[in-house]
Design an enzyme around this catalytic site. Structure first.
Site, PDB file in Angstrom:
ATOM      1  N   GLY A 162       0.801  -1.204   0.000  1.00 35.02           N
ATOM      2  CA  GLY A 162       0.000   0.000   0.000  1.00 35.02           C
ATOM      3  C   GLY A 162       0.842   1.265   0.000  1.00 35.02           C
ATOM      4  O   GLY A 162       2.015   1.238   0.389  1.00 35.02           O
TER       5      GLY A 162
ATOM      6  N   GLU B 238       5.624   2.672  -6.193  1.00 30.84           N
ATOM      7  CA  GLU B 238       4.340   2.780  -6.886  1.00 30.84           C
ATOM      8  C   GLU B 238       3.855   4.225  -6.978  1.00 30.84           C
ATOM      9  O   GLU B 238       2.691   4.476  -7.292  1.00 30.84           O
ATOM     10  CB  GLU B 238       3.295   1.888  -6.214  1.00 30.84           C
ATOM     11  CG  GLU B 238       3.521   0.415  -6.548  1.00 30.84           C
ATOM     12  CD  GLU B 238       2.494  -0.527  -5.958  1.00 30.84           C
ATOM     13  OE1 GLU B 238       1.734  -0.096  -5.081  1.00 30.84           O
ATOM     14  OE2 GLU B 238       2.476  -1.684  -6.367  1.00 30.84           O
TER      15      GLU B 238
END
Ligand SMILES: [Zn+2]
Length: 368
Positions: free
Chosen positions: A121, A168
């Site tokens: 995450g 990310e």
């Protein structure tokens, strides 16, 4: 090479710059390495370049005539960035300190709700036109502290922070570049929503009002390897009309005006998916609210400034307001504009498969 002379190595054809590339650049006597805007530079490569005083230039393509082996270069010059340079001071303003605390609080929420595991995450907030605060790589969202956070520009170049940024971040940056209203993004792997993401199916609409208003139609982006530019760009067709996208075989991404609100959408989506799964086990049909009532909810949603693909009248034909095909079916293919995948087994393929299995069974029966 004379002191002060610049020797630039052009690596604009690479999507990823690793330590080995940085070492090769040093061996070739480079003082600058030019990479394209989309290039992911690994933290070890970045550290190596910094330690050896090799400047990393984000731009490209390089000036005509330069090459990997022989770029010599006082003549080669990087393409000027169109954005103003990122301001590292935005990382230590009172607003930034408040945002850092909010990101850490949201990280704990994600971990406590089991939406992230390991170091999974990531969370970000656009604090300036070219400045984004984000979470680092390799830190559990439960353990985040403000000192762990990073500042990057819209190209993903880290401007401040001691830990390397999440790999990310490019997924977040594509959203910021495509959606001016997007100020915050949360990416996580909530189990119930991710269960849909690994099937390429979406939950039906027109069942629970809160979901319709906060999230509504969910899009599904195609699978690509996480951390790559191709992965980051998979969401682009959907993020203007959706604040929440299922990432095939991966998880979800939500954007909003604040970090807290982006996390709310993750909660609303995952709880909705979970509730549908529970209801489907009761053995009785799930009831839907009417199309008229759903359009009332969409009117409320519009006043809140939240996006929804159903605001476009042409979408009504493609994707109904309430779209449960069967009162017992809690998963459906997204309509084309919301990411129906061509590689998902379609009805004719299933028919052909059933027919071939049936033929084989009948042959086996007839032979006995
Ligand atoms: Zn992920």
């Amino acid at each position: 090479m004379r002191k002060g002379e610049v020797k630039q190595i052009e690596l604009t054809g690479q999507n990823v710059l690793v330590l080995r590339d940085a070492q090769s650049a040093l061996a070739a006597g480079a003082t600058q390495v030019l990479v394209c805007k989309r290039c992911i530079v690994t933290p070890s490569a970045r550290d190596f370049l910094r330690q050896n005083e090799i400047e990393l230039v984000i731009g490209g393509p390089a000036a005509k005539g330069s090459s990997v082996a022989a770029a010599s270069s006082s003549q080669s010059s990087p393409v000027q960035a169109t954005r103003s340079p990122a301001n590292p001071r935005l990382f230590s303003t009172p607003e930034a300190e408040a945002i850092k605390l909010e990101i850490c609080a949201v990280g704990r929420k994600l971990w406590n709700r089991a939406y992230v595991d390991g170091n999974g995450g990531n969370i970000s907030y656009r604090i300036g036109p070219n400045e984004v605060i984000c979470t680092p790589t390799l830190v559990s969202k439960l353990d985040l502290t403000p000192a762990d956070l990073c500042l990057v520009d819209l190209d993903g170049v880290q401007i401040a922070g001691t830990k390397p940024r999440t790999s990310e971040i490019f997924l977040h940056l594509e959203i910021y570049k495509a959606v001016p209203e997007a100020k915050a993004a949360v990416h996580c792997h909530p189990p119930h929503a991710t269960a849909y993401a690994i099937t390429g199916r979406v939950p039906p609409n027109g069942i629970i009002p809160e979901f319709e208003v906060m999230v509504g139609k969910v899009a599904v982006s195609p699978y690509e390897t996480p951390g790559t530019a191709a992965f980051a760009q998979t969401v682009l067709p959907y993020v203007r009309e959706h604040n929440t996208v299922l990432l095939s075989n991966h998880g979800i991404i939500c954007w909003a005006d604040t970090v807290t609100h982006a996390e709310w959408y993750a909660e609303v989506l995952d709880t909705y998916c979970w509730t549908l799964m529970l209801a489907s086990q009761l053995g009785v049909p799930i009831s839907q609210i009417s199309e008229r009532q759903t359009s009332d909810l969409l009117a409320i949603k519009k006043t809140l400034g939240l996006p929804d693909s159903r605001f476009d009248p042409s979408a009504i034909r493609e994707c109904q307001l309430s779209d449960m095909e069967d009162p017992n079916s809690i998963a459906r293919l997204p309509c084309v504009r919301d990411g129906a995948r061509s590689n998902t087994a379609d009805a004719p393929e299933v028919d052909r498969l059933v027919q071939s299995v049936t033929d084989a069974v009948m042959r086996a029966i007839n032979e006995t």
